[in-house]
Design a protein around this motif. Structure first.
Motif, PDB file in Angstrom:
ATOM      1  N   GLY A 101       0.805  -1.222   0.000  1.00 27.12           N
ATOM      2  CA  GLY A 101       0.000   0.000   0.000  1.00 27.12           C
ATOM      3  C   GLY A 101       0.830   1.260   0.000  1.00 27.12           C
ATOM      4  N   LEU A 102       2.093   1.159   0.459  1.00 30.95           N
ATOM      5  CA  LEU A 102       2.969   2.329   0.484  1.00 30.95           C
ATOM      6  C   LEU A 102       3.146   2.915  -0.910  1.00 30.95           C
ATOM      7  N   VAL A 103       3.238   2.071  -1.916  1.00 25.85           N
ATOM      8  CA  VAL A 103       3.430   2.535  -3.295  1.00 25.85           C
ATOM      9  C   VAL A 103       2.260   3.405  -3.734  1.00 25.85           C
ATOM     10  N   TRP A 104       1.044   2.954  -3.438  1.00 22.24           N
ATOM     11  CA  TRP A 104      -0.147   3.676  -3.887  1.00 22.24           C
ATOM     12  C   TRP A 104      -0.381   4.939  -3.061  1.00 22.24           C
ATOM     13  N   ALA A 105      -0.063   4.877  -1.774  1.00 18.40           N
ATOM     14  CA  ALA A 105      -0.166   6.082  -0.948  1.00 18.40           C
ATOM     15  C   ALA A 105       0.814   7.143  -1.433  1.00 18.40           C
ATOM     16  N   LEU A 106       2.033   6.708  -1.736  1.00 17.83           N
ATOM     17  CA  LEU A 106       3.034   7.641  -2.262  1.00 17.83           C
ATOM     18  C   LEU A 106       2.592   8.245  -3.583  1.00 17.83           C
ATOM     19  N   LEU A 107       2.042   7.417  -4.459  1.00 20.46           N
ATOM     20  CA  LEU A 107       1.601   7.910  -5.767  1.00 20.46           C
ATOM     21  C   LEU A 107       0.541   8.991  -5.612  1.00 20.46           C
ATOM     22  N   ALA A 108      -0.422   8.764  -4.724  1.00 25.04           N
ATOM     23  CA  ALA A 108      -1.478   9.755  -4.498  1.00 25.04           C
ATOM     24  C   ALA A 108      -0.903  11.047  -3.928  1.00 25.04           C
ATOM     25  N   LEU A 109      -0.014  10.935  -2.947  1.00 25.84           N
ATOM     26  CA  LEU A 109       0.585  12.123  -2.339  1.00 25.84           C
ATOM     27  C   LEU A 109       1.444  12.889  -3.339  1.00 25.84           C
ATOM     28  N   ILE A 110       2.214  12.162  -4.151  1.00 23.99           N
ATOM     29  CA  ILE A 110       3.080  12.808  -5.138  1.00 23.99           C
ATOM     30  C   ILE A 110       2.256  13.590  -6.158  1.00 23.99           C
ATOM     31  N   LEU A 111       1.220  12.955  -6.713  1.00 25.12           N
ATOM     32  CA  LEU A 111       0.405  13.624  -7.725  1.00 25.12           C
ATOM     33  C   LEU A 111      -0.333  14.825  -7.133  1.00 25.12           C
ATOM     34  N   ASN A 112      -0.786  14.696  -5.893  1.00 27.62           N
ATOM     35  CA  ASN A 112      -1.510  15.790  -5.256  1.00 27.62           C
ATOM     36  C   ASN A 112      -0.609  16.991  -5.006  1.00 27.62           C
ATOM     37  N   THR A 113       0.556  16.743  -4.393  1.00 25.72           N
ATOM     38  CA  THR A 113       1.443  17.872  -4.115  1.00 25.72           C
ATOM     39  C   THR A 113       2.035  18.439  -5.399  1.00 25.72           C
ATOM     40  N   ALA A 114       2.244  17.605  -6.425  1.00 23.42           N
ATOM     41  CA  ALA A 114       2.736  18.111  -7.709  1.00 23.42           C
ATOM     42  C   ALA A 114       1.736  19.075  -8.324  1.00 23.42           C
ATOM     43  N   ALA A 115       0.438  18.759  -8.212  1.00 28.80           N
ATOM     44  CA  ALA A 115      -0.590  19.637  -8.776  1.00 28.80           C
ATOM     45  C   ALA A 115      -0.619  20.983  -8.061  1.00 28.80           C
ATOM     46  N   TYR A 116      -0.622  20.959  -6.745  1.00 31.64           N
ATOM     47  CA  TYR A 116      -0.664  22.217  -5.998  1.00 31.64           C
ATOM     48  C   TYR A 116       0.624  23.020  -6.186  1.00 31.64           C
ATOM     49  N   SER A 117       1.764  22.337  -6.220  1.00 29.91           N
ATOM     50  CA  SER A 117       3.035  23.034  -6.420  1.00 29.91           C
ATOM     51  C   SER A 117       3.107  23.646  -7.805  1.00 29.91           C
ATOM     52  N   THR A 118       2.513  22.969  -8.794  1.00 31.22           N
ATOM     53  CA  THR A 118       2.479  23.521 -10.153  1.00 31.22           C
ATOM     54  C   THR A 118       1.759  24.861 -10.163  1.00 31.22           C
ATOM     55  N   VAL A 119       0.641  24.939  -9.471  1.00 30.39           N
ATOM     56  CA  VAL A 119      -0.113  26.196  -9.405  1.00 30.39           C
ATOM     57  C   VAL A 119       0.719  27.286  -8.731  1.00 30.39           C
ATOM     58  N   ILE A 120       1.401  26.930  -7.640  1.00 34.24           N
ATOM     59  CA  ILE A 120       2.212  27.907  -6.901  1.00 34.24           C
ATOM     60  C   ILE A 120       3.349  28.437  -7.767  1.00 34.24           C
ATOM     61  N   PHE A 121       4.085  27.530  -8.395  1.00 34.18           N
ATOM     62  CA  PHE A 121       5.237  27.948  -9.204  1.00 34.18           C
ATOM     63  C   PHE A 121       4.796  28.699 -10.461  1.00 34.18           C
ATOM     64  N   SER A 122       3.714  28.235 -11.078  1.00 31.72           N
ATOM     65  CA  SER A 122       3.224  28.907 -12.277  1.00 31.72           C
ATOM     66  C   SER A 122       2.772  30.330 -11.960  1.00 31.72           C
ATOM     67  N   GLY A 123       2.090  30.503 -10.834  1.00 32.80           N
ATOM     68  CA  GLY A 123       1.677  31.850 -10.430  1.00 32.80           C
ATOM     69  C   GLY A 123       2.862  32.754 -10.168  1.00 32.80           C
ATOM     70  N   ALA A 124       3.898  32.207  -9.550  1.00 29.97           N
ATOM     71  CA  ALA A 124       5.101  33.003  -9.298  1.00 29.97           C
ATOM     72  C   ALA A 124       5.779  33.399 -10.602  1.00 29.97           C
ATOM     73  N   MET A 125       5.759  32.503 -11.581  1.00 26.08           N
ATOM     74  CA  MET A 125       6.363  32.813 -12.879  1.00 26.08           C
ATOM     75  C   MET A 125       5.596  33.917 -13.587  1.00 26.08           C
ATOM     76  N   ARG A 126       4.274  33.888 -13.487  1.00 26.50           N
ATOM     77  CA  ARG A 126       3.468  34.937 -14.137  1.00 26.50           C
ATOM     78  C   ARG A 126       3.703  36.300 -13.500  1.00 26.50           C
ATOM     79  N   ASN A 127       4.058  36.304 -12.216  1.00 27.86           N
ATOM     80  CA  ASN A 127       4.268  37.563 -11.506  1.00 27.86           C
ATOM     81  C   ASN A 127       5.714  38.053 -11.581  1.00 27.86           C
ATOM     82  N   THR A 128       6.516  37.414 -12.416  1.00 31.79           N
ATOM     83  CA  THR A 128       7.899  37.868 -12.584  1.00 31.79           C
ATOM     84  C   THR A 128       7.928  39.276 -13.165  1.00 31.79           C
ATOM     85  N   ASP A 129       8.761  40.112 -12.597  1.00 31.26           N
ATOM     86  CA  ASP A 129       8.879  41.494 -13.073  1.00 31.26           C
ATOM     87  C   ASP A 129       9.335  41.514 -14.533  1.00 31.26           C
ATOM     88  N   THR A 130       8.667  42.309 -15.337  1.00 32.21           N
ATOM     89  CA  THR A 130       9.018  42.375 -16.761  1.00 32.21           C
ATOM     90  C   THR A 130      10.446  42.864 -16.976  1.00 32.21           C
TER      91      THR A 130
END
Length: 237
Positions: A101-130
């Motif tokens: 079960g560790l494999v599947w728990a890890l997979l769920a946690l990885i995909l979840n945090t990857a999605a939220y981190s993508t939003v955070i990093f993408s937003g920071a990139m959009r706010n980069t000073d021109t």
């Protein structure tokens, strides 16, 4: 329950939770590291609105930020494992680890945090000073070079406060792995309740462990912010 009995039971519960602490740290560390590695290129694609790859990334982000992590964990653990080809793969030599079960728990946690981190990093990139982008172009950098050498490093620094919250939430979310038999801190507290019928003591001990972990992460990220965001602090004359 007398005061002495309470503290004696609390100490026993803390010992049980500490014994399960390495699993919580393993789940947190692997999911955060792998999720970060996935999120960086996904964020680069996500902030480009017009490409088909960006649409796929946005669909991925929408699914994993728009549904509860517990549901995702159940779908991955119970759903994927019930598919015929996955079950057949588990029986093949070298793929027996997929029964854990560790494999599947890890997979769920990885995909979840990857999605939220993508939003955070993408937003920071959009706010980069021109001005930073224009300076990169003035040095003769192409779009790809500018992203990797200027925009991305600057964005990751500015994303630290928001990303620290995501790391802490991921650590807290490892408690959901207890629902699929993973013996981490919360499941250790559950086992203590089963043995002693003292839920208040057991979950107080688990809460203390999570609180100490949170304080450690907060302190660590504050040190990183002081180092990598010093140039953003107002200067005193």
């Amino acid at each position: 329950m007398s005061e002495d009995s309470f503290f004696s039971s609390l100490l026993q519960a803390l010992q049980a939770c500490i014994a399960a602490l390495p699993m919580t740290l393993l789940l947190t560390g692997l999911s955060v590291v792998i999720g970060f590695v996935l999120a960086v290129p996904l964020a680069i694609l996500h902030h480009r609105h017009v490409t088909w790859k960006a649409r796929l990334v946005r669909a991925f982000v929408y699914v994993f930020t728009g549904t509860p992590l517990l549901s995702q964990m159940y779908v991955i653990y119970f759903g994927l494992a019930s598919l015929g080809w996955v079950g057949a793969l588990m029986q093949q030599p070298g793929f027996g680890f997929m029964k854990d079960g560790l494999v599947w728990a890890l997979l769920a946690l990885i995909l979840n945090t990857a999605a939220y981190s993508t939003v955070i990093f993408s937003g920071a990139m959009r706010n980069t000073d021109t001005g930073e982008v224009e300076a990169a172009r003035a040095y003769g950098m192409g779009p790809r070079q500018a992203i990797w050498r200027v925009v991305l490093p600057s964005s990751l620094r500015r994303a630290l406060p928001a990303y620290s919250n995501e790391v802490i939430m991921t650590m807290h979310s490892t408690s959901l792995a207890s629902t699929i038999t993973i013996m981490e801190v919360t499941n250790a507290a559950n086992a203590f309740v089963t043995q002693t019928y003292q839920p208040f003591v057991a979950y107080t001990a688990a809460a203390i462990i999570y609180l100490l972990l949170t304080l450690t992460l907060v302190g660590g990220f504050r040190l990183l912010e002081r180092r990598y965001m010093a140039h953003l602090r107002p200067r005193t004359s």
